[in-house]
Write a protein that holds these residues in place. Structure first.
Motif, PDB file in Angstrom:
ATOM      1  N   LEU A  46     -28.337  13.493 -12.361  1.00 36.09           N
ATOM      2  CA  LEU A  46     -27.317  14.519 -12.538  1.00 36.09           C
ATOM      3  C   LEU A  46     -26.230  14.048 -13.509  1.00 36.09           C
ATOM      4  O   LEU A  46     -25.643  12.982 -13.331  1.00 36.09           O
ATOM      5  N   ILE A  47     -25.984  14.863 -14.539  1.00 34.68           N
ATOM      6  CA  ILE A  47     -24.892  14.659 -15.477  1.00 34.68           C
ATOM      7  C   ILE A  47     -23.899  15.807 -15.301  1.00 34.68           C
ATOM      8  O   ILE A  47     -24.292  16.972 -15.270  1.00 34.68           O
ATOM      9  N   GLU A  48     -22.624  15.476 -15.196  1.00 30.07           N
ATOM     10  CA  GLU A  48     -21.580  16.493 -15.221  1.00 30.07           C
ATOM     11  C   GLU A  48     -21.076  16.632 -16.655  1.00 30.07           C
ATOM     12  O   GLU A  48     -20.490  15.687 -17.195  1.00 30.07           O
ATOM     13  N   ASP A  49     -21.320  17.777 -17.262  1.00 27.07           N
ATOM     14  CA  ASP A  49     -20.725  18.059 -18.563  1.00 27.07           C
ATOM     15  C   ASP A  49     -19.335  18.644 -18.297  1.00 27.07           C
ATOM     16  O   ASP A  49     -19.152  19.849 -18.198  1.00 27.07           O
ATOM     17  N   ALA A  50     -18.389  17.730 -18.171  1.00 25.78           N
ATOM     18  CA  ALA A  50     -16.997  18.098 -17.892  1.00 25.78           C
ATOM     19  C   ALA A  50     -16.181  18.079 -19.180  1.00 25.78           C
ATOM     20  O   ALA A  50     -15.001  17.714 -19.175  1.00 25.78           O
ATOM     21  N   SER A  51     -16.812  18.498 -20.277  1.00 28.88           N
ATOM     22  CA  SER A  51     -16.127  18.523 -21.567  1.00 28.88           C
ATOM     23  C   SER A  51     -14.831  19.318 -21.508  1.00 28.88           C
ATOM     24  O   SER A  51     -13.873  19.023 -22.224  1.00 28.88           O
ATOM     25  N   HIS A  52     -14.794  20.343 -20.649  1.00 32.29           N
ATOM     26  CA  HIS A  52     -13.608  21.195 -20.514  1.00 32.29           C
ATOM     27  C   HIS A  52     -12.632  20.694 -19.455  1.00 32.29           C
ATOM     28  O   HIS A  52     -11.581  21.328 -19.272  1.00 32.29           O
ATOM     29  N   ALA A  53     -12.956  19.639 -18.728  1.00 29.45           N
ATOM     30  CA  ALA A  53     -12.348  19.484 -17.407  1.00 29.45           C
ATOM     31  C   ALA A  53     -11.604  18.189 -17.136  1.00 29.45           C
ATOM     32  O   ALA A  53     -11.342  17.881 -15.969  1.00 29.45           O
ATOM     33  N   ILE A  54     -11.222  17.407 -18.158  1.00 32.76           N
ATOM     34  CA  ILE A  54     -10.380  16.261 -17.829  1.00 32.76           C
ATOM     35  C   ILE A  54      -9.055  16.795 -17.286  1.00 32.76           C
ATOM     36  O   ILE A  54      -8.475  17.750 -17.803  1.00 32.76           O
ATOM     37  N   GLY A  55      -8.603  16.225 -16.181  1.00 33.08           N
ATOM     38  CA  GLY A  55      -7.398  16.697 -15.508  1.00 33.08           C
ATOM     39  C   GLY A  55      -7.672  17.653 -14.370  1.00 33.08           C
ATOM     40  O   GLY A  55      -6.760  17.999 -13.617  1.00 33.08           O
ATOM     41  N   ALA A  56      -8.929  18.085 -14.224  1.00 32.26           N
ATOM     42  CA  ALA A  56      -9.306  18.960 -13.119  1.00 32.26           C
ATOM     43  C   ALA A  56      -9.577  18.139 -11.860  1.00 32.26           C
ATOM     44  O   ALA A  56      -9.773  16.916 -11.921  1.00 32.26           O
ATOM     45  N   ASP A  57      -9.590  18.834 -10.722  1.00 32.19           N
ATOM     46  CA  ASP A  57      -9.885  18.199  -9.439  1.00 32.19           C
ATOM     47  C   ASP A  57     -10.983  18.973  -8.721  1.00 32.19           C
ATOM     48  O   ASP A  57     -11.143  20.186  -8.920  1.00 32.19           O
ATOM     49  N   PHE A  58     -11.730  18.253  -7.887  1.00 29.30           N
ATOM     50  CA  PHE A  58     -12.718  18.902  -7.035  1.00 29.30           C
ATOM     51  C   PHE A  58     -12.749  18.186  -5.695  1.00 29.30           C
ATOM     52  O   PHE A  58     -12.858  16.957  -5.643  1.00 29.30           O
ATOM     53  N   MET A  59     -12.614  18.943  -4.625  1.00 30.40           N
ATOM     54  CA  MET A  59     -12.616  18.428  -3.253  1.00 30.40           C
ATOM     55  C   MET A  59     -11.603  17.288  -3.087  1.00 30.40           C
ATOM     56  O   MET A  59     -11.869  16.271  -2.444  1.00 30.40           O
ATOM     57  N   GLY A  60     -10.440  17.466  -3.720  1.00 30.48           N
ATOM     58  CA  GLY A  60      -9.354  16.522  -3.551  1.00 30.48           C
ATOM     59  C   GLY A  60      -9.393  15.299  -4.426  1.00 30.48           C
ATOM     60  O   GLY A  60      -8.487  14.459  -4.354  1.00 30.48           O
ATOM     61  N   GLY A  61     -10.406  15.188  -5.275  1.00 27.07           N
ATOM     62  CA  GLY A  61     -10.503  14.030  -6.166  1.00 27.07           C
ATOM     63  C   GLY A  61     -10.642  14.466  -7.605  1.00 27.07           C
ATOM     64  O   GLY A  61     -11.067  15.581  -7.890  1.00 27.07           O
ATOM     65  N   PRO A  62     -10.275  13.592  -8.539  1.00 20.25           N
ATOM     66  CA  PRO A  62     -10.333  13.962  -9.950  1.00 20.25           C
ATOM     67  C   PRO A  62     -11.760  14.108 -10.453  1.00 20.25           C
ATOM     68  O   PRO A  62     -12.643  13.305 -10.101  1.00 20.25           O
ATOM     69  N   VAL A  63     -12.002  15.128 -11.264  1.00 23.92           N
ATOM     70  CA  VAL A  63     -13.272  15.243 -11.968  1.00 23.92           C
ATOM     71  C   VAL A  63     -13.403  14.052 -12.908  1.00 23.92           C
ATOM     72  O   VAL A  63     -12.448  13.666 -13.588  1.00 23.92           O
ATOM     73  N   GLY A  64     -14.575  13.444 -12.942  1.00 21.19           N
ATOM     74  CA  GLY A  64     -14.820  12.287 -13.786  1.00 21.19           C
ATOM     75  C   GLY A  64     -15.099  11.022 -13.023  1.00 21.19           C
ATOM     76  O   GLY A  64     -15.566  10.035 -13.597  1.00 21.19           O
ATOM     77  N   GLY A  65     -14.835  11.028 -11.720  1.00 24.27           N
ATOM     78  CA  GLY A  65     -15.068   9.842 -10.917  1.00 24.27           C
ATOM     79  C   GLY A  65     -16.511   9.614 -10.537  1.00 24.27           C
ATOM     80  O   GLY A  65     -16.837   8.605  -9.915  1.00 24.27           O
ATOM     81  N   CYS A  66     -17.395  10.553 -10.903  1.00 22.61           N
ATOM     82  CA  CYS A  66     -18.835  10.439 -10.659  1.00 22.61           C
ATOM     83  C   CYS A  66     -19.164  10.303  -9.173  1.00 22.61           C
ATOM     84  O   CYS A  66     -20.132   9.640  -8.791  1.00 22.61           O
ATOM     85  N   THR A  67     -18.366  10.967  -8.336  1.00 20.88           N
ATOM     86  CA  THR A  67     -18.656  10.997  -6.902  1.00 20.88           C
ATOM     87  C   THR A  67     -19.980  11.687  -6.629  1.00 20.88           C
ATOM     88  O   THR A  67     -20.698  11.321  -5.687  1.00 20.88           O
ATOM     89  N   TYR A  68     -20.316  12.673  -7.451  1.00 21.97           N
ATOM     90  CA  TYR A  68     -21.492  13.505  -7.206  1.00 21.97           C
ATOM     91  C   TYR A  68     -22.586  13.323  -8.250  1.00 21.97           C
ATOM     92  O   TYR A  68     -23.663  13.902  -8.103  1.00 21.97           O
TER      93      TYR A  68
END
Length: 383
Positions: A154-176
Protein backbone atom coordinates in the motif's frame (compact mmCIF):
# COMPACT_ATOMS: atom_id res chain seq x y z
CA UNK A 1 -7.70 36.82 -12.15
CA UNK A 2 -8.01 35.18 -8.73
CA UNK A 3 -6.01 31.93 -9.13
CA UNK A 4 -7.28 28.62 -7.80
CA UNK A 5 -3.92 28.11 -6.10
CA UNK A 6 -0.54 29.77 -5.74
CA UNK A 7 2.62 29.68 -3.67
CA UNK A 8 3.47 32.08 -0.85
CA UNK A 9 7.17 32.97 -0.77
CA UNK A 10 8.43 34.97 2.20
CA UNK A 11 11.61 37.00 2.64
CA UNK A 12 12.89 34.19 4.87
CA UNK A 13 12.32 31.70 2.05
CA UNK A 14 14.31 33.88 -0.36
CA UNK A 15 17.11 34.31 2.17
CA UNK A 16 17.29 30.54 2.71
CA UNK A 17 17.72 29.90 -1.02
CA UNK A 18 20.20 32.77 -1.42
CA UNK A 19 22.32 31.31 1.39
CA UNK A 20 22.64 28.07 -0.56
CA UNK A 21 23.75 29.95 -3.68
CA UNK A 22 26.59 31.43 -1.61
CA UNK A 23 27.51 28.05 -0.05
CA UNK A 24 29.78 25.22 -1.13
CA UNK A 25 26.98 22.81 -2.09
CA UNK A 26 24.24 23.34 -4.65
CA UNK A 27 23.32 19.66 -4.62
CA UNK A 28 24.01 16.63 -2.41
CA UNK A 29 24.95 18.82 0.55
CA UNK A 30 23.80 18.94 4.19
CA UNK A 31 20.47 20.74 3.74
CA UNK A 32 18.72 17.92 1.87
CA UNK A 33 19.13 15.48 4.78
CA UNK A 34 18.03 18.21 7.23
CA UNK A 35 14.84 18.72 5.22
CA UNK A 36 14.21 14.97 5.14
CA UNK A 37 14.70 14.68 8.89
CA UNK A 38 12.44 17.67 9.59
CA UNK A 39 9.57 16.30 7.50
CA UNK A 40 9.97 12.81 8.95
CA UNK A 41 9.87 14.21 12.49
CA UNK A 42 6.87 16.39 11.63
CA UNK A 43 4.75 13.45 10.49
CA UNK A 44 6.22 10.72 12.69
CA UNK A 45 7.90 8.58 10.02
CA UNK A 46 11.24 6.86 10.52
CA UNK A 47 12.71 7.63 7.09
CA UNK A 48 12.27 10.24 4.37
CA UNK A 49 13.71 10.32 0.85
CA UNK A 50 13.56 13.69 -0.93
CA UNK A 51 13.34 13.69 -4.71
CA UNK A 52 12.73 16.11 -7.57
CA UNK A 53 8.97 15.50 -7.84
CA UNK A 54 6.16 13.48 -6.32
CA UNK A 55 6.00 11.59 -9.61
CA UNK A 56 9.58 10.45 -9.03
CA UNK A 57 8.69 9.52 -5.46
CA UNK A 58 5.79 7.36 -6.68
CA UNK A 59 8.05 5.69 -9.23
CA UNK A 60 10.79 4.72 -6.77
CA UNK A 61 8.17 3.70 -4.20
CA UNK A 62 6.71 1.22 -6.69
CA UNK A 63 10.16 -0.07 -7.61
CA UNK A 64 11.13 -0.46 -3.95
CA UNK A 65 8.02 -2.59 -3.42
CA UNK A 66 9.07 -4.84 -6.28
CA UNK A 67 6.43 -3.82 -8.82
CA UNK A 68 7.36 -4.96 -12.30
CA UNK A 69 6.18 -6.53 -15.55
CA UNK A 70 3.27 -8.91 -15.06
CA UNK A 71 2.22 -7.18 -11.83
CA UNK A 72 -0.85 -5.02 -11.31
CA UNK A 73 -1.32 -1.62 -9.65
CA UNK A 74 -4.72 -0.20 -8.67
CA UNK A 75 -5.49 3.43 -7.95
CA UNK A 76 -8.26 6.01 -8.15
CA UNK A 77 -9.48 7.34 -11.51
CA UNK A 78 -9.85 10.82 -9.96
CA UNK A 79 -6.25 11.88 -9.52
CA UNK A 80 -3.40 13.30 -11.53
CA UNK A 81 -2.11 10.81 -14.09
CA UNK A 82 1.12 10.24 -12.12
CA UNK A 83 -0.74 8.05 -9.60
CA UNK A 84 -1.32 5.52 -12.38
CA UNK A 85 1.69 6.22 -14.57
CA UNK A 86 4.06 5.13 -11.80
CA UNK A 87 2.85 1.59 -12.35
CA UNK A 88 3.36 1.81 -16.11
CA UNK A 89 6.92 3.10 -15.59
CA UNK A 90 7.62 -0.22 -13.88
CA UNK A 91 6.11 -2.23 -16.73
CA UNK A 92 3.07 -3.18 -14.63
CA UNK A 93 -0.57 -3.18 -15.66
CA UNK A 94 -2.88 -0.58 -14.12
CA UNK A 95 -6.53 -0.70 -13.10
CA UNK A 96 -8.79 1.62 -11.13
CA UNK A 97 -11.28 1.52 -8.26
CA UNK A 98 -14.25 3.88 -8.38
CA UNK A 99 -14.58 6.73 -5.90
CA UNK A 100 -16.93 7.70 -3.10
CA UNK A 101 -19.22 10.47 -4.40
CA UNK A 102 -18.76 12.74 -1.38
CA UNK A 103 -15.04 12.46 -0.56
CA UNK A 104 -13.75 11.81 -4.12
CA UNK A 105 -11.42 9.13 -2.72
CA UNK A 106 -11.30 5.39 -3.40
CA UNK A 107 -14.49 3.75 -2.19
CA UNK A 108 -13.62 1.03 0.35
CA UNK A 109 -16.78 -0.94 -0.51
CA UNK A 110 -15.90 -0.92 -4.20
CA UNK A 111 -12.34 -1.89 -3.29
CA UNK A 112 -13.54 -4.80 -1.15
CA UNK A 113 -15.73 -6.14 -3.93
CA UNK A 114 -13.01 -5.76 -6.55
CA UNK A 115 -10.40 -7.46 -4.33
CA UNK A 116 -12.77 -10.36 -3.69
CA UNK A 117 -13.32 -10.81 -7.43
CA UNK A 118 -9.60 -10.46 -8.13
CA UNK A 119 -8.73 -13.07 -5.51
CA UNK A 120 -11.25 -15.47 -7.06
CA UNK A 121 -9.73 -14.84 -10.51
CA UNK A 122 -6.16 -15.16 -9.24
CA UNK A 123 -5.25 -11.65 -10.39
CA UNK A 124 -4.75 -9.52 -7.28
CA UNK A 125 -2.86 -6.23 -7.48
CA UNK A 126 0.63 -6.10 -6.05
CA UNK A 127 0.28 -2.42 -5.10
CA UNK A 128 -2.64 -0.10 -4.33
CA UNK A 129 -2.04 3.65 -4.53
CA UNK A 130 -4.57 5.33 -2.21
CA UNK A 131 -4.92 8.99 -3.21
CA UNK A 132 -5.69 11.68 -0.61
CA UNK A 133 -7.79 13.79 -2.94
CA UNK A 134 -7.95 17.53 -2.16
CA UNK A 135 -5.90 17.01 1.01
CA UNK A 136 -8.30 14.63 2.80
CA UNK A 137 -7.31 11.10 3.76
CA UNK A 138 -9.46 8.26 2.48
CA UNK A 139 -10.62 5.63 4.97
CA UNK A 140 -7.14 4.23 5.48
CA UNK A 141 -8.29 1.92 8.28
CA UNK A 142 -10.57 -0.04 5.95
CA UNK A 143 -8.22 0.22 2.98
CA UNK A 144 -5.25 -1.03 5.03
CA UNK A 145 -7.30 -3.90 6.47
CA UNK A 146 -8.35 -4.95 2.98
CA UNK A 147 -4.82 -4.68 1.59
CA UNK A 148 -3.38 -6.67 4.47
CA UNK A 149 -6.01 -9.39 4.15
CA UNK A 150 -5.09 -9.92 0.49
CA UNK A 151 -1.33 -9.47 0.83
CA UNK A 152 -1.27 -6.22 -1.18
CA UNK A 153 1.32 -3.50 -0.63
CA UNK A 154 0.00 0.00 0.00
CA UNK A 155 1.22 3.46 -1.05
CA UNK A 156 -0.50 6.61 0.16
CA UNK A 157 -0.38 9.25 -2.55
CA UNK A 158 -0.68 12.14 -0.12
CA UNK A 159 0.61 14.68 -2.65
CA UNK A 160 -2.23 16.99 -1.56
CA UNK A 161 -2.09 16.23 2.12
CA UNK A 162 0.99 17.34 4.05
CA UNK A 163 -0.42 18.93 7.21
CA UNK A 164 -3.54 16.74 7.18
CA UNK A 165 -4.53 14.38 9.99
CA UNK A 166 -6.26 11.02 10.09
CA UNK A 167 -7.55 9.26 13.22
CA UNK A 168 -5.68 11.73 15.41
CA UNK A 169 -2.29 11.35 13.77
CA UNK A 170 -0.52 13.21 10.99
CA UNK A 171 -0.78 11.93 7.43
CA UNK A 172 2.67 10.73 6.37
CA UNK A 173 3.55 8.61 9.37
CA UNK A 174 2.87 5.41 7.39
CA UNK A 175 0.67 3.98 10.14
CA UNK A 176 -1.45 2.30 7.48
CA UNK A 177 0.89 2.01 4.51
CA UNK A 178 4.30 0.88 3.35
CA UNK A 179 5.18 4.26 1.83
CA UNK A 180 3.60 7.73 1.79
CA UNK A 181 4.36 10.33 -0.88
CA UNK A 182 4.16 14.13 -0.61
CA UNK A 183 4.33 16.76 -3.35
CA UNK A 184 5.96 20.17 -3.05
CA UNK A 185 4.75 21.64 -6.34
CA UNK A 186 4.04 25.41 -6.12
CA UNK A 187 0.26 25.02 -5.78
CA UNK A 188 0.57 22.47 -2.96
CA UNK A 189 0.51 23.25 0.77
CA UNK A 190 4.25 23.99 0.93
CA UNK A 191 6.63 24.18 -2.00
CA UNK A 192 10.20 23.46 -3.05
CA UNK A 193 9.35 24.81 -6.56
CA UNK A 194 9.32 21.25 -7.90
CA UNK A 195 9.92 18.40 -5.51
CA UNK A 196 8.54 15.44 -3.63
CA UNK A 197 9.28 13.04 -0.82
CA UNK A 198 8.71 9.38 -0.01
CA UNK A 199 8.34 8.40 3.65
CA UNK A 200 8.47 4.96 5.20
CA UNK A 201 9.09 3.16 8.46
CA UNK A 202 10.95 0.32 6.72
CA UNK A 203 14.74 0.87 6.62
CA UNK A 204 15.19 -1.50 3.67
CA UNK A 205 12.60 0.34 1.58
CA UNK A 206 14.24 3.64 2.50
CA UNK A 207 17.71 2.42 1.55
CA UNK A 208 16.50 1.12 -1.80
CA UNK A 209 14.66 4.35 -2.62
CA UNK A 210 17.80 6.32 -1.74
CA UNK A 211 19.78 4.24 -4.26
CA UNK A 212 17.11 4.43 -6.93
CA UNK A 213 16.97 8.25 -6.78
CA UNK A 214 20.72 8.39 -7.53
CA UNK A 215 21.44 6.00 -10.42
CA UNK A 216 21.27 2.83 -8.31
CA UNK A 217 24.70 3.67 -6.91
CA UNK A 218 26.08 2.86 -3.47
CA UNK A 219 29.23 3.88 -1.64
CA UNK A 220 28.52 1.47 1.23
CA UNK A 221 31.23 -1.24 1.30
CA UNK A 222 28.87 -3.72 2.94
CA UNK A 223 26.60 -3.61 -0.10
CA UNK A 224 29.32 -3.99 -2.73
CA UNK A 225 30.15 -7.18 -4.58
CA UNK A 226 33.80 -6.91 -3.50
CA UNK A 227 36.01 -4.70 -1.37
CA UNK A 228 36.35 -1.12 -2.63
CA UNK A 229 39.26 -0.41 -4.98
CA UNK A 230 39.95 2.74 -2.97
CA UNK A 231 38.31 5.67 -1.17
CA UNK A 232 36.93 6.95 -4.51
CA UNK A 233 35.04 3.75 -5.25
CA UNK A 234 31.32 3.26 -5.82
CA UNK A 235 29.20 0.59 -7.46
CA UNK A 236 26.00 0.69 -9.45
CA UNK A 237 23.95 -2.16 -8.02
CA UNK A 238 20.84 -1.69 -10.15
CA UNK A 239 19.32 0.61 -12.74
CA UNK A 240 18.41 3.90 -11.09
CA UNK A 241 17.58 7.47 -12.03
CA UNK A 242 18.75 10.98 -11.27
CA UNK A 243 15.79 12.01 -9.12
CA UNK A 244 17.76 13.98 -6.55
CA UNK A 245 16.49 17.19 -4.94
CA UNK A 246 18.85 20.17 -5.07
CA UNK A 247 20.06 22.05 -2.01
CA UNK A 248 18.14 25.15 -3.15
CA UNK A 249 14.90 23.19 -3.26
CA UNK A 250 15.58 21.61 0.12
CA UNK A 251 16.37 24.98 1.70
CA UNK A 252 13.12 26.42 0.37
CA UNK A 253 11.22 23.39 1.65
CA UNK A 254 12.81 23.60 5.08
CA UNK A 255 11.86 27.26 5.35
CA UNK A 256 8.34 26.60 4.09
CA UNK A 257 7.90 23.75 6.56
CA UNK A 258 8.12 26.28 9.38
CA UNK A 259 5.00 27.93 7.93
CA UNK A 260 3.02 24.72 7.41
CA UNK A 261 0.76 25.09 10.44
CA UNK A 262 -0.15 28.66 9.50
CA UNK A 263 -0.80 27.71 5.88
CA UNK A 264 -3.06 24.79 6.82
CA UNK A 265 -4.91 26.81 9.47
CA UNK A 266 -5.73 29.50 6.92
CA UNK A 267 -6.86 26.94 4.34
CA UNK A 268 -9.15 25.33 6.91
CA UNK A 269 -10.57 28.73 7.84
CA UNK A 270 -11.28 29.51 4.18
CA UNK A 271 -12.85 26.09 3.62
CA UNK A 272 -15.19 26.65 6.58
CA UNK A 273 -16.15 30.05 5.19
CA UNK A 274 -16.91 28.47 1.81
CA UNK A 275 -19.04 25.83 3.53
CA UNK A 276 -21.20 28.55 5.05
CA UNK A 277 -21.29 30.90 2.07
CA UNK A 278 -22.19 28.24 -0.50
CA UNK A 279 -24.76 26.38 1.59
CA UNK A 280 -27.85 27.69 -0.20
CA UNK A 281 -26.61 27.46 -3.80
CA UNK A 282 -27.44 24.76 -6.35
CA UNK A 283 -24.27 22.81 -5.78
CA UNK A 284 -22.73 20.19 -3.54
CA UNK A 285 -19.91 21.06 -1.18
CA UNK A 286 -17.08 18.64 -0.39
CA UNK A 287 -17.94 15.80 1.95
CA UNK A 288 -15.96 14.81 5.03
CA UNK A 289 -14.30 11.50 5.76
CA UNK A 290 -14.86 10.30 9.32
CA UNK A 291 -11.67 10.65 11.34
CA UNK A 292 -9.98 12.88 8.74
CA UNK A 293 -8.99 16.52 9.04
CA UNK A 294 -8.10 17.79 5.58
CA UNK A 295 -5.18 20.04 4.70
CA UNK A 296 -7.49 21.57 2.05
CA UNK A 297 -5.23 21.65 -0.97
CA UNK A 298 -8.39 21.99 -3.11
CA UNK A 299 -12.00 22.99 -2.57
CA UNK A 300 -14.14 21.28 -5.21
CA UNK A 301 -17.79 22.10 -5.76
CA UNK A 302 -20.12 19.91 -7.84
CA UNK A 303 -23.05 21.42 -9.71
CA UNK A 304 -26.51 19.99 -9.13
CA UNK A 305 -27.24 20.44 -12.85
CA UNK A 306 -24.48 18.79 -14.85
CA UNK A 307 -25.83 20.25 -18.11
CA UNK A 308 -24.62 23.67 -16.92
CA UNK A 309 -21.10 22.53 -16.07
CA UNK A 310 -19.16 24.03 -18.95
CA UNK A 311 -21.24 27.21 -19.04
CA UNK A 312 -20.71 27.94 -15.34
CA UNK A 313 -17.00 27.13 -15.62
CA UNK A 314 -16.55 29.48 -18.56
CA UNK A 315 -18.60 32.23 -16.89
CA UNK A 316 -16.38 32.09 -13.82
CA UNK A 317 -13.22 32.25 -15.91
CA UNK A 318 -14.66 35.18 -17.87
CA UNK A 319 -15.41 36.91 -14.57
CA UNK A 320 -11.82 36.74 -13.39
CA UNK A 321 -12.14 33.63 -11.21
CA UNK A 322 -9.31 31.23 -12.01
CA UNK A 323 -11.25 28.01 -11.55
CA UNK A 324 -9.86 24.68 -12.66
CA UNK A 325 -10.95 21.03 -12.81
CA UNK A 326 -9.24 18.34 -10.76
CA UNK A 327 -9.27 15.88 -12.43
CA UNK A 328 -10.18 14.39 -15.78
CA UNK A 329 -10.70 10.68 -15.00
CA UNK A 330 -7.41 8.98 -15.78
CA UNK A 331 -9.09 6.03 -17.52
CA UNK A 332 -10.56 8.44 -20.10
CA UNK A 333 -7.17 9.77 -21.18
CA UNK A 334 -6.22 8.60 -24.71
CA UNK A 335 -3.23 6.63 -23.42
CA UNK A 336 -5.43 4.59 -21.07
CA UNK A 337 -8.23 4.23 -23.62
CA UNK A 338 -5.66 2.52 -25.84
CA UNK A 339 -5.07 0.08 -22.98
CA UNK A 340 -8.77 -0.88 -23.07
CA UNK A 341 -10.51 1.52 -20.71
CA UNK A 342 -13.52 3.54 -21.80
CA UNK A 343 -16.57 5.58 -20.87
CA UNK A 344 -18.84 3.87 -18.36
CA UNK A 345 -16.09 1.90 -16.64
CA UNK A 346 -16.16 3.98 -13.45
CA UNK A 347 -19.50 5.81 -13.38
CA UNK A 348 -19.10 7.65 -10.08
CA UNK A 349 -15.81 9.15 -11.23
CA UNK A 350 -17.34 10.11 -14.56
CA UNK A 351 -20.33 11.78 -12.88
CA UNK A 352 -17.90 13.69 -10.66
CA UNK A 353 -16.05 14.91 -13.76
CA UNK A 354 -19.32 16.15 -15.29
CA UNK A 355 -20.04 18.35 -12.25
CA UNK A 356 -16.74 19.31 -10.55
CA UNK A 357 -15.13 22.75 -10.43
CA UNK A 358 -12.09 23.59 -8.28
CA UNK A 359 -12.56 27.09 -6.90
CA UNK A 360 -9.79 29.34 -5.51
CA UNK A 361 -8.28 28.15 -2.25
CA UNK A 362 -4.80 29.01 -1.02
CA UNK A 363 -3.32 30.50 2.12
CA UNK A 364 -2.86 33.88 0.46
CA UNK A 365 -6.53 34.22 -0.55
CA UNK A 366 -8.06 37.24 1.18
CA UNK A 367 -11.55 37.40 2.66
CA UNK A 368 -12.53 39.97 0.02
CA UNK A 369 -11.26 37.77 -2.79
CA UNK A 370 -13.16 34.83 -1.38
CA UNK A 371 -16.34 36.92 -1.24
CA UNK A 372 -15.80 37.80 -4.90
CA UNK A 373 -15.53 34.10 -5.72
CA UNK A 374 -18.78 33.33 -3.91
CA UNK A 375 -20.57 36.23 -5.59
CA UNK A 376 -19.35 35.09 -9.00
CA UNK A 377 -20.54 31.53 -8.40
CA UNK A 378 -23.94 32.76 -7.25
CA UNK A 379 -24.27 34.97 -10.33
CA UNK A 380 -23.14 32.24 -12.72
CA UNK A 381 -25.69 29.81 -11.30
CA UNK A 382 -28.52 32.33 -11.43
CA UNK A 383 -28.16 33.29 -15.10
Amino acid sequence: MIPYGRQIISDDDIAAVAAILRSDFLTQGPVGPRFEQAVAERVGANHAVAVNSATSALHIACLALGLGPGDLLWTSPITFVASANCGRYCGADVDFVDIEPETFNICPSALAAKLEAAAWAGRLPKVIVAVHMCGQSPDMVRIADLARAHGVRLIEDASHAIGADFMGGPVGGCTYSDITVFSFHPVKIITTAEGGMALTNDPELAARMERLRSHGITREPDLMTHAPDGPWYYQQLELGWNYRMTEMQAALGLSQLGQLDAFVARRRELAARYDDALADLALRRPGRQAGACSAWHLYVIRLDDRTRHRGVFEALRAGGIGVNLHYIPVHLQPYYRELGFGSGDFPVAEDYYARAISIPLHAGLTDDEQSSVVDAISQALST
